[in-house]
Design an enzyme around this catalytic site. Structure first.
Site, PDB file in Angstrom:
ATOM      1  N   HIS A 111       0.835  -1.206   0.000  1.00 28.95           N
ATOM      2  CA  HIS A 111       0.000   0.000   0.000  1.00 28.95           C
ATOM      3  C   HIS A 111       0.873   1.260   0.000  1.00 28.95           C
ATOM      4  CE1 HIS A 111      -3.706   2.314   1.231  1.00 28.95           C
ATOM      5  NE2 HIS A 111      -2.791   3.106   1.770  1.00 28.95           N
ATOM      6  N   GLU A 112       1.816   1.322   0.924  1.00 28.45           N
ATOM      7  CA  GLU A 112       2.655   2.520   1.033  1.00 28.45           C
ATOM      8  C   GLU A 112       3.569   2.656  -0.188  1.00 28.45           C
ATOM      9  OE1 GLU A 112       1.724   4.627   3.183  1.00 28.45           O
ATOM     10  OE2 GLU A 112       0.505   3.277   4.413  1.00 28.45           O
ATOM     11  N   HIS A 157       1.782   4.614  -2.727  1.00 24.76           N
ATOM     12  CA  HIS A 157       1.891   6.060  -2.496  1.00 24.76           C
ATOM     13  C   HIS A 157       3.266   6.569  -2.944  1.00 24.76           C
ATOM     14  CE1 HIS A 157      -1.829   6.901  -0.368  1.00 24.76           C
ATOM     15  NE2 HIS A 157      -1.605   5.995   0.569  1.00 24.76           N
ATOM     16  N   GLU A 217      -4.848   7.883  -2.799  1.00 24.28           N
ATOM     17  CA  GLU A 217      -5.347   6.607  -2.280  1.00 24.28           C
ATOM     18  C   GLU A 217      -5.654   5.642  -3.437  1.00 24.28           C
ATOM     19  OE1 GLU A 217      -5.747   4.773   1.443  1.00 24.28           O
ATOM     20  OE2 GLU A 217      -4.959   6.735   0.881  1.00 24.28           O
TER      21      GLU A 217
END
Lengths: 504, 504
Positions: free
Chosen positions: A268-269, A272, A298
């Site tokens: 997930h990170e 980003h 997101e």
């Protein structure tokens, strides 16, 4: 005019450096700060934030913006300026206006009230006593409404709050896509609940923390995360932060009996981070070197975490690698076992640990409650009951206590209303982008199954990241996909994926 | 006057926070910054340093100092002020004067020249070509001289440079103690060179790096280093830095075939950290919460590293602990073997790795050369020859190349003249303090042998740290020991210790 523009770029560049220096202090606070250093770090941050604010709102800045023809109504300034400079002025002016339109006393009063409110929330949650938090919540709502009014949203303050996180969006547009989203996800959730529960016991056993960290680094390497321009560290809550154009850091957490948590937080990170790492050179070090919005950001993280990271092709390639770090736990686990286990759907009370099907429902719940609070249709005192009722209706579960219900999230206690919708919008944006990407790169699944992410990353870079913060979300979406916001691509993806897993 | 003082304390407190925020950025640069983030970090630091300088030299500060009666000649201000406030004004005024007495153009010209000079030095050292560095060295000497003149040291600029690091000391006072120091250490070194060389082969083998780090943490714990108020990390060159009153961090380095390096660097930096951690509450967050000087700071680090850390009682307690981390390497090593090996004396070319006997001689060499350069008795072009000659005379070795000789240190390339003497002064101060400490705590050796450092740390805190930066080194020394600066205690200690080891 040329000189004014040059000088404004110097001011913006200094603002950029100052902001990143603040990010270093915050990153350190979450990762390595000794326990007793917390109090003084808060003082350091308050001082530097004050100086940053002073510098941004200095009279010179306002004068330069005027000289360039930029006003609140026409932020892009003189029409003879090149498109890039007009976008720069728009985004710069936006931060400037946000800062100067709030009276200094209001800002410090609100900051003080937020501190007290957060402390009250901590106690209220600990003691399961909503009444302790209620007076603070009322104040937080008042401050948020007042802030929106200062910014010119007298008629619909909640839209002013949404606009902080999703420029160009409003509650009408969001409501229009959230309505079918809520109905169809709730229906799917009910169908799944009637099916046998897949076995995920092998995920819920001891996974050595050092090996989790080693596998985390391997995962990042395979995704193509550039360790010369970034890092991964550990913090209580995973996050991504930008300490410089070439210094993008992510954090994760490793839990010994919950190996999934670290794996998917890392992916997930990384999503980003990829966005922040690949802005075009011409935006570097300016206010345009930023995500288009919270929701667009997101969309990137959740695309990597879920659409790619929880897909079967992804694990066809990664499971053998993961097995080499955890041979005992994963020895007999097939790709099908693994895929079903990491996609287990189970209605739960907490958003942050929610599965892909129920996640957006947690967000819709908050969006609807926030709308009601700001339109005056809901009295804050009635919030606990309203929360339980909506939770039951949307997700089918009911919290036994307010601590697990209305008090679970920090956001409201610090006045962050209008923030939640971005989380679900990210899902919708993401699948609209993904649909276009799959049309442009037909063999996506095969590439993922080979662990080859280069074409995907290049596509994301050349069609989305290339814009930085130049376009507001609705325009970016239209530019990239040719379409408007819709929940259809996300719903088709979810319904088809979970039909496959659960046979519903 | 009360209001002015209050306001000046606010300015000082903000200066303190700003300085610590800069320290966070520098610490991060040396420990965790991704490789490609270096360039932008330099820009961030330059920006923040510029702002810090602007804030310190703002007209308001000068006005407040005047209102309090503080001038360059009478920095302590109005005599009716309490002693603590007068000391505060003295130290604050000192930084203020240093900053405002240099013209802005001069500061930026010097900074630019330093950058070029350091780059030239790197090339000159790599290529062993002093001529590449010479023109820059000449400029650095000129800038340093000019700086001293701006600060009012027209008659003896070198004293003005010494005063940066050792307030209240000058070349006459330093020369007076360095003369016997040089003679007696050189003589001792010659005697030792004629003795058989102790065996230290067991130290020069592979020591697992993870175990070195674990032992390093255990060492800190046993010394009483408070991990709630500090950290240890790894960097290329060990250092101590202060990120806040409750956030004192040290770094070390672990070399697989040189286990001593990490052990003694850790103890050395812990000595610096103890000083910074134990200032009294009343000085907290002010410019008085600082070491009295570079040399006094070094007295603390070298006391812990050498006088305590290289003593036999210390290892009676620590060797069994170290052996448990390195059972194979240390299995058959007795306390006597170990003590002789860690105190091996061997004339060498490089100060940073020098033993306790020759260390100060490296410093004296630079002090004498710097004096000659600034008095005009030595032409910079003659420096390589002068270096070789002095090295031979003082230490008995001669560098084959200038890279290993006059070009070995970074200090001169960045104009840091007058800095070196502090390193040897630290040894002298340290032993004067130690003599008094042993008189006050007669069973010191027994306590050290038990691993009980509480009484030592309390004594250092209550007699030295309690003053922070209030007293200049000569006054501090007199206050603590009742004596003036002398090389006698250090020489007695060294001669007696090494007589014991080498039978000379």
């Amino acid at each position: 005019m040329e000189q004014s523009l040059e000088r404004l770029h110097v001011i913006d560049r200094e603002r950029y450096h100052f902001e990143k220096a603040l990010a270093v202090l915050r990153w350190d606070q979450e990762t390595y700060l000794p326990e007793k250093g917390v109090q003084e770090r808060a003082e350091q941050l308050a001082l530097l934030e004050g100086i940053a604010h002073q510098r941004l709102t200095a009279p010179e800045t306002g004068r330069l913006l005027s000289e360039l023809g930029s006003t609140h109504q026409n932020p892009g300034g003189d029409e003879k300026l090149p498109a890039l400079e007009r976008d720069f002025l728009k985004v710069f002016r936006r931060s400037y206006d946000r800062a100067v339109m709030l009276p200094g006393d209001f800002v410090s009063d609100a900051a003080r009230a937020e501190g007290l409110s957060q402390a009250a929330w901590i106690n209220a949650r600990r003691d399961n006593d909503f009444s302790v938090f209620l007076p603070h919540l009322v104040k937080m709502i008042d401050f948020a409404r007042q802030k929106a009014v200062y910014w010119g949203w007298q008629d619909n303050p909640y839209d002013g709050l949404l606009d902080i996180y999703e420029p160009g969006m409003d509650s009408k547009a969001i409501g229009a896509v959230f309505a079918p989203l809520g109905q169809r996800l709730s229906a799917l959730l009910k169908k799944i609940a009637a099916q046998p529960r897949p076995d995920n016991a092998f995920l819920v056993q001891d996974y050595n923390l050092d090996n989790q960290a080693s596998f985390g680094r391997e995962l990042l390497k395979r995704l193509g995360f550039d360790m010369l321009r970034g890092r991964i560290d550990i913090s209580a809550h995973p996050f991504t932060t930008i300490l410089g154009s070439d210094d993008i850091r992510i954090t994760t957490r490793y839990l010994s009996r919950h190996v999934q948590s670290g794996v998917f937080a890392t992916i997930h990170e990384a999503g980003h981070a990829f966005y922040e790492m690949d802005f075009p050179e011409e935006l570097r070090g300016t206010c345009l070197a930023d995500g288009a919005s919270m929701g667009i950001h997101e969309s990137q993280s959740r695309l990597w975490e879920n659409v790619i990271g929880r897909s079967k092709p992804f694990w066809e390639n990664m499971l053998p690698a993961m097995r080499s770090y955890f041979p005992a736990a994963l020895y007999s686990i097939t790709i099908d076992d693994f895929y079903r286990a990491i996609n287990l759907v189970e209605p739960s009370l907490i958003r942050v640990e929610a599965d892909e099907v129920s996640y957006s429902l947690h967000v819709i719940l908050r969006f609807e409650l926030e709308q009601a609070l700001f339109s005056g249709n809901l009295n804050p005192a009635e919030l606990p009951a309203a929360w339980r009722e909506k939770m039951k209706a949307l997700i089918g579960v009911e919290p036994e206590t307010d601590s697990k219900g209305v008090l679970q999230d920090v956001h409201w206690s610090i006045g962050a209303f209008g923030y939640f919708p971005s989380y679900a919008l990210g899902n919708l944006y993401g699948l609209e982008f993904w649909e276009k990407l799959k049309a442009d790169i037909p063999n996506t699944d095969a590439l993922i199954a080979e662990g080859n992410f280069a074409a995907i990353r290049t596509w994301l870079r050349d069609t989305i990241y290339v814009w930085g913060r130049r376009l507001e979300p609705p325009v970016l979406l239209k530019t990239v996909t040719g379409k408007n916001l819709s929940s259809e691509p996300f719903l088709s993806y979810i319904e088809s994926k979970y039909a496959g897993i659960y046979g519903v």
